[in-house]
Motif scaffolding. Structure first.
Motif, PDB file in Angstrom:
ATOM      1  N   GLY A 235       0.778  -1.243   0.000  1.00  0.00           N
ATOM      2  CA  GLY A 235       0.000   0.000   0.000  1.00  0.00           C
ATOM      3  C   GLY A 235       0.799   1.275   0.000  1.00  0.00           C
ATOM      4  O   GLY A 235       0.216   2.369   0.056  1.00  0.00           O
TER       5      GLY A 235
ATOM      6  N   CYS B 187      -0.664   4.532   1.975  1.00  0.00           N
ATOM      7  CA  CYS B 187      -1.639   5.179   1.086  1.00  0.00           C
ATOM      8  C   CYS B 187      -2.852   4.297   0.833  1.00  0.00           C
ATOM      9  O   CYS B 187      -3.954   4.790   0.583  1.00  0.00           O
ATOM     10  CB  CYS B 187      -0.969   5.554  -0.233  1.00  0.00           C
ATOM     11  N   HIS B 188      -2.659   2.983   0.864  1.00  0.00           N
ATOM     12  CA  HIS B 188      -3.751   2.009   0.772  1.00  0.00           C
ATOM     13  C   HIS B 188      -3.435   0.871   1.722  1.00  0.00           C
ATOM     14  O   HIS B 188      -2.284   0.682   2.131  1.00  0.00           O
ATOM     15  CB  HIS B 188      -3.891   1.457  -0.656  1.00  0.00           C
TER      16      HIS B 188
ATOM     17  N   ILE C  76      -1.579  -1.759  -4.244  1.00  0.00           N
ATOM     18  CA  ILE C  76      -2.060  -0.697  -5.123  1.00  0.00           C
ATOM     19  C   ILE C  76      -2.085  -1.253  -6.535  1.00  0.00           C
ATOM     20  O   ILE C  76      -1.067  -1.698  -7.062  1.00  0.00           O
ATOM     21  CB  ILE C  76      -1.158   0.547  -5.041  1.00  0.00           C
TER      22      ILE C  76
ATOM     23  N   THR D 118      -5.933   3.245  -7.012  1.00  0.00           N
ATOM     24  CA  THR D 118      -6.925   2.311  -6.474  1.00  0.00           C
ATOM     25  C   THR D 118      -6.185   1.132  -5.865  1.00  0.00           C
ATOM     26  O   THR D 118      -5.012   0.887  -6.172  1.00  0.00           O
ATOM     27  CB  THR D 118      -7.881   1.789  -7.560  1.00  0.00           C
ATOM     28  N   GLY D 119      -6.896   0.403  -5.005  1.00  0.00           N
ATOM     29  CA  GLY D 119      -6.231  -0.709  -4.340  1.00  0.00           C
ATOM     30  C   GLY D 119      -7.159  -1.846  -4.006  1.00  0.00           C
ATOM     31  O   GLY D 119      -8.382  -1.781  -4.197  1.00  0.00           O
TER      32      GLY D 119
ATOM     33  N   ASP E 274      -8.014  -2.604  -1.238  1.00  0.00           N
ATOM     34  CA  ASP E 274      -8.849  -2.223  -0.098  1.00  0.00           C
ATOM     35  C   ASP E 274     -10.185  -1.627  -0.531  1.00  0.00           C
ATOM     36  O   ASP E 274     -11.007  -1.250   0.313  1.00  0.00           O
ATOM     37  CB  ASP E 274      -8.113  -1.238   0.810  1.00  0.00           C
TER      38      ASP E 274
ATOM     39  N   TYR F 256     -10.657   1.224  -2.221  1.00  0.00           N
ATOM     40  CA  TYR F 256     -10.650   2.684  -2.259  1.00  0.00           C
ATOM     41  C   TYR F 256     -10.134   3.205  -3.596  1.00  0.00           C
ATOM     42  O   TYR F 256      -9.204   2.643  -4.182  1.00  0.00           O
ATOM     43  CB  TYR F 256      -9.755   3.242  -1.157  1.00  0.00           C
TER      44      TYR F 256
ATOM     45  N   ARG G 278      -8.549   6.830  -4.630  1.00  0.00           N
ATOM     46  CA  ARG G 278      -8.061   8.030  -3.951  1.00  0.00           C
ATOM     47  C   ARG G 278      -7.426   8.989  -4.950  1.00  0.00           C
ATOM     48  O   ARG G 278      -6.805   8.570  -5.926  1.00  0.00           O
ATOM     49  CB  ARG G 278      -7.059   7.677  -2.846  1.00  0.00           C
TER      50      ARG G 278
ATOM     51  N   GLU H  12     -11.449  10.784  -1.603  1.00  0.00           N
ATOM     52  CA  GLU H  12     -11.423   9.329  -1.688  1.00  0.00           C
ATOM     53  C   GLU H  12     -12.839   8.809  -1.865  1.00  0.00           C
ATOM     54  O   GLU H  12     -13.822   9.493  -1.537  1.00  0.00           O
ATOM     55  CB  GLU H  12     -10.779   8.697  -0.463  1.00  0.00           C
TER      56      GLU H  12
ATOM     57  N   ASN I 238     -14.916   5.081  -1.280  1.00  0.00           N
ATOM     58  CA  ASN I 238     -14.829   3.723  -0.764  1.00  0.00           C
ATOM     59  C   ASN I 238     -15.924   2.868  -1.389  1.00  0.00           C
ATOM     60  O   ASN I 238     -17.107   3.130  -1.204  1.00  0.00           O
ATOM     61  CB  ASN I 238     -14.972   3.737   0.754  1.00  0.00           C
TER      62      ASN I 238
END
Length: 206
Positions: free
Chosen positions: A58, A79-80, A84, A99-100, A102, A104, A106, A133, A135
């Motif tokens: 991340g 950041c994530h 990523i 994006t990731g 997770d 998100y 961002r 961001e 989600n």
């Protein structure tokens, strides 16, 4: 001419060099130094030649040549959370989009990333907070994504998630004082491949 490639545990920076036998492609392996070795599945070359890459845990790495100039983190996390999977540079809004896994999406200030300086003898970490961001939820780890852009005032992305679905998401862009996108309207079209190979459209408006 420059070329960047990445994969399991590496990133490599290539250039065309003139040798006594002709033009050849020569590559320099990225030196992770103080940063833990990582698989890299996403990166982007910035206008001045620096490269911004993601990591499997991340963090965002800014490369100058084949060395890490700095690692971007948030004040209380990376950041994530997790890999990523996508990085792009929005030239219109002057921001970096990531994006990731997770779930998100961002947005980051391009000028801060581009001009970041650290004292590497002390730490290579540079604290940055996202401009905004979005989600998608814990069940929407993003594997691949296409940024369609803004159409009729709504941002649209098409992505595949960890459940194997292809999803199109559209939303209005509205940033609150805290910098987080406020979801005024949310349309989700989920394209699911059924057992009999027919495509089912599951359309929800939340």
């Amino acid at each position: 001419y420059r070329l960047t490639t990445s994969g399991i545990g590496h990133i490599r920076f290539w250039k065309i060099a003139s040798t006594f036998t002709g033009m050849k492609l020569q590559g320099d392996i990225g030196k992770f130094g103080k940063v833990e070795l990582s698989d890299i599945s996403s990166f982007i070359e910035l206008p001045d030649g620096k490269v911004l890459s993601g990591t499997e845990n991340g963090g965002l790495l800014l490369w100058e040549g084949n060395f890490i100039k700095c690692r971007f983190i948030q004040s209380n996390s990376l950041c994530h959370h997790g890999e990523i999977t996508y990085i792009s540079y929005d030239t219109k809004d002057k921001c970096i989009i990531t994006t990731g896994m997770d779930g998100y999406i961002r947005w980051w200030d391009f000028s801060i990333i581009d001009q970041a300086e650290v004292d590497s003898d002390d730490s290579i970490d540079y604290v940055i907070e996202p401009l905004a961001e979005y989600n998608l939820g814990k069940d929407y780890g993003i594997k691949t994504i296409i940024d369609i852009g803004v159409f009729e005032g709504r941002r649209q992305f098409v992505f595949t998630n960890t459940n194997g679905c292809i999803i199109s998401i559209r939303f209005y862009l509205s940033v609150t004082n805290s910098g987080i996108i406020k979801d005024n309207e949310y349309n989700l079209i989920k394209i699911i491949q059924s057992m009999n190979n027919k495509t089912i459209l599951d359309q929800n408006k939340l």
